[in-house]
Design a protein around this motif. Structure first.
Motif, PDB file in Angstrom:
ATOM      1  N   LEU A   6       0.888  -1.442   0.168  1.00  0.00           N
ATOM      2  CA  LEU A   6      -0.169  -0.217   0.231  1.00  0.00           C
ATOM      3  C   LEU A   6       0.730   1.386   0.229  1.00  0.00           C
ATOM      4  N   ASP A   7       2.391   1.398   0.837  1.00  0.00           N
ATOM      5  CA  ASP A   7       3.185   2.394   0.428  1.00  0.00           C
ATOM      6  C   ASP A   7       3.441   2.758  -0.991  1.00  0.00           C
ATOM      7  N   MET A   8       3.941   1.592  -1.311  1.00  0.00           N
ATOM      8  CA  MET A   8       3.977   1.454  -3.079  1.00  0.00           C
ATOM      9  C   MET A   8       2.940   2.264  -3.912  1.00  0.00           C
ATOM     10  N   PHE A   9       2.190   1.831  -3.161  1.00  0.00           N
ATOM     11  CA  PHE A   9       0.433   2.511  -4.501  1.00  0.00           C
ATOM     12  C   PHE A   9       0.672   3.758  -4.000  1.00  0.00           C
ATOM     13  N   GLY A  10       0.514   4.134  -2.902  1.00  0.00           N
ATOM     14  CA  GLY A  10       0.611   5.572  -2.045  1.00  0.00           C
ATOM     15  C   GLY A  10       1.340   6.344  -3.535  1.00  0.00           C
ATOM     16  N   THR A  11       2.543   5.946  -2.850  1.00  0.00           N
ATOM     17  CA  THR A  11       3.207   6.451  -3.317  1.00  0.00           C
ATOM     18  C   THR A  11       3.310   6.807  -5.527  1.00  0.00           C
ATOM     19  N   ALA A  12       2.677   6.050  -6.091  1.00  0.00           N
ATOM     20  CA  ALA A  12       2.252   5.218  -7.414  1.00  0.00           C
ATOM     21  C   ALA A  12       1.105   7.174  -7.545  1.00  0.00           C
ATOM     22  N   VAL A  13       0.299   6.908  -6.425  1.00  0.00           N
ATOM     23  CA  VAL A  13      -1.117   7.807  -6.856  1.00  0.00           C
ATOM     24  C   VAL A  13      -0.584   9.285  -6.426  1.00  0.00           C
ATOM     25  N   PHE A  14       0.670   9.633  -5.215  1.00  0.00           N
ATOM     26  CA  PHE A  14       1.002  10.440  -4.922  1.00  0.00           C
ATOM     27  C   PHE A  14       1.229  10.964  -6.809  1.00  0.00           C
ATOM     28  N   ALA A  15       2.609  10.428  -6.986  1.00  0.00           N
ATOM     29  CA  ALA A  15       3.447  10.828  -8.937  1.00  0.00           C
ATOM     30  C   ALA A  15       2.454  11.086  -9.115  1.00  0.00           C
ATOM     31  N   THR A  62      14.978   1.929  -3.141  1.00  0.00           N
ATOM     32  CA  THR A  62      15.535   2.242  -4.478  1.00  0.00           C
ATOM     33  C   THR A  62      13.758   2.539  -4.959  1.00  0.00           C
ATOM     34  N   ASN A  63      13.377   1.085  -4.662  1.00  0.00           N
ATOM     35  CA  ASN A  63      12.218   0.910  -4.943  1.00  0.00           C
ATOM     36  C   ASN A  63      11.002   1.948  -5.254  1.00  0.00           C
ATOM     37  N   TYR A  64      11.368   2.997  -4.240  1.00  0.00           N
ATOM     38  CA  TYR A  64      10.300   4.606  -3.767  1.00  0.00           C
ATOM     39  C   TYR A  64      10.035   5.053  -5.800  1.00  0.00           C
ATOM     40  N   LEU A  65      12.008   5.231  -5.989  1.00  0.00           N
ATOM     41  CA  LEU A  65      12.703   5.802  -7.096  1.00  0.00           C
ATOM     42  C   LEU A  65      12.153   4.690  -7.815  1.00  0.00           C
ATOM     43  N   TRP A  66      11.920   4.059  -8.495  1.00  0.00           N
ATOM     44  CA  TRP A  66      11.726   3.019  -9.615  1.00  0.00           C
ATOM     45  C   TRP A  66       9.807   3.012  -9.938  1.00  0.00           C
ATOM     46  N   PRO A  91      -8.930  10.911  -6.159  1.00  0.00           N
ATOM     47  CA  PRO A  91      -9.140  10.750  -4.910  1.00  0.00           C
ATOM     48  C   PRO A  91      -9.732   9.700  -4.146  1.00  0.00           C
ATOM     49  N   VAL A  92     -10.010   8.968  -4.429  1.00  0.00           N
ATOM     50  CA  VAL A  92     -10.345   7.496  -3.617  1.00  0.00           C
ATOM     51  C   VAL A  92      -8.746   6.755  -3.714  1.00  0.00           C
ATOM     52  N   ALA A  93      -8.384   6.674  -4.422  1.00  0.00           N
ATOM     53  CA  ALA A  93      -7.128   6.436  -4.340  1.00  0.00           C
ATOM     54  C   ALA A  93      -5.854   7.856  -3.805  1.00  0.00           C
ATOM     55  N   ASP A  94      -5.998   8.256  -4.131  1.00  0.00           N
ATOM     56  CA  ASP A  94      -4.968   9.493  -2.858  1.00  0.00           C
ATOM     57  C   ASP A  94      -5.226   9.114  -1.776  1.00  0.00           C
ATOM     58  N   ALA A  95      -6.413   9.511  -1.693  1.00  0.00           N
ATOM     59  CA  ALA A  95      -7.543   8.820   0.158  1.00  0.00           C
ATOM     60  C   ALA A  95      -6.516   8.061   0.824  1.00  0.00           C
ATOM     61  N   ILE A  96      -5.743   7.103  -0.094  1.00  0.00           N
ATOM     62  CA  ILE A  96      -5.772   5.357   0.579  1.00  0.00           C
ATOM     63  C   ILE A  96      -4.161   5.417   0.845  1.00  0.00           C
ATOM     64  N   LEU A  98      -2.806   8.324   1.221  1.00  0.00           N
ATOM     65  CA  LEU A  98      -3.170   9.284   2.032  1.00  0.00           C
ATOM     66  C   LEU A  98      -2.369   8.393   3.522  1.00  0.00           C
ATOM     67  N   ALA A  99      -4.108   7.100   4.050  1.00  0.00           N
ATOM     68  CA  ALA A  99      -4.361   7.166   5.454  1.00  0.00           C
ATOM     69  C   ALA A  99      -2.875   5.763   5.317  1.00  0.00           C
ATOM     70  N   VAL A 100      -2.487   5.957   4.717  1.00  0.00           N
ATOM     71  CA  VAL A 100      -1.226   4.287   5.055  1.00  0.00           C
ATOM     72  C   VAL A 100      -0.422   5.345   5.454  1.00  0.00           C
ATOM     73  N   PHE A 101       0.470   6.554   4.502  1.00  0.00           N
ATOM     74  CA  PHE A 101       1.643   7.258   5.116  1.00  0.00           C
ATOM     75  C   PHE A 101       1.452   7.734   6.280  1.00  0.00           C
ATOM     76  N   VAL A 102       0.151   8.433   6.875  1.00  0.00           N
ATOM     77  CA  VAL A 102      -0.167   8.528   7.864  1.00  0.00           C
ATOM     78  C   VAL A 102       0.089   7.911   9.080  1.00  0.00           C
ATOM     79  N   ALA A 103      -0.146   6.249   8.883  1.00  0.00           N
ATOM     80  CA  ALA A 103      -0.213   5.218   9.532  1.00  0.00           C
ATOM     81  C   ALA A 103       1.652   5.042   9.894  1.00  0.00           C
ATOM     82  N   ILE A 104       2.567   5.521   8.555  1.00  0.00           N
ATOM     83  CA  ILE A 104       3.964   4.668   8.649  1.00  0.00           C
ATOM     84  C   ILE A 104       4.150   6.034   8.909  1.00  0.00           C
TER      85      ILE A 104
END
Length: 203
Positions: A6-15, A62-66, A91-96, A98-104
């Motif tokens: 989910l963290d990788m998913f959030g990274t992609a959505v924010f990107a 570096t998976n985050y960069l990829w 918006p929904v993907a961004d919300a997911i 966001l929620a994971v980023f906050v928890a991390i």
């Protein structure tokens, strides 16, 4: 593994949100990658620097960069060949994300010995920091400073997370409770167009 996915998913959505803004401002490919990167990992970078967690997370993984680079390529192609997409998808993907980023952010701060209050702040910073940097670079007022219920959802999710831990709840339970709180509030704000009152002078 689920949180990491989910963290990788959030990274992609924010990107993607960074790519879309860069496209609207007619930036070149380098500008697109920069705006996507600061949106996706900017908040976590500030968090790690504030906590002294160096080297920061995307240097050791570096998976985050990829994930950012691949997302940029796919998004650029998709923008050039637009397809009909439901308005609520991003918006929904961004919300997911966001929620994971906050928890991390909350969990990492607590691992570094932060107090619950500081942990909540680090969670908000992780979720919102990248978007603030993105909007500042684009010369826009950051969304967290406007009326939309965004940072508020992060704060409440962080409070639920830390409070559950103080009540001796299992770490996984506390994390999921925080994620569910942030996500529920953010989705409710999207669905019913909830916003905070503005401070404006009366006529």
């Amino acid at each position: 593994m689920l949180i990491y996915f989910l963290d990788m998913f959030g990274t992609a959505v924010f990107a993607i949100s960074g790519v879309l803004l860069a496209g609207r401002l007619r930036m070149d490919p380098f500008g697109i990658v920069v705006l996507a990167s600061v949106t996706a990992i900017g908040g976590g970078t500030i968090r790690d620097m504030a906590l002294g967690a160096t080297p920061v997370f995307w240097i050791t993984d570096t998976n985050y960069l990829w994930a950012i680079f691949i997302t940029c390529l796919v998004a650029i192609v998709a923008i050039r060949k637009p397809r009909q997409m439901p308005w609520y998808f991003l918006p929904v993907a961004d919300a997911i994300g966001l929620a994971v980023f906050v928890a991390i952010g909350v969990e990492k701060a607590l691992r570094f010995g932060a107090t619950p209050m500081v942990a909540v702040i680090m969670g908000v910073m992780t979720g919102c920091g990248g978007g603030v940097i993105r909007d500042v670079l684009a010369r826009e007022i950051p969304m967290v400073l406007r009326t939309e219920v965004y940072a508020t959802a992060c704060i409440l999710g962080g409070i639920v997370h830390t409070t559950a831990l103080q009540l001796n709840a299992d770490v996984n339970v506390a994390t999921l409770a925080g994620i569910a709180t942030t996500l529920t509030i953010r989705l409710a704000a999207i669905r019913w167009h909830l916003s905070l009152p503005t401070l404006a002078p009366r006529n």
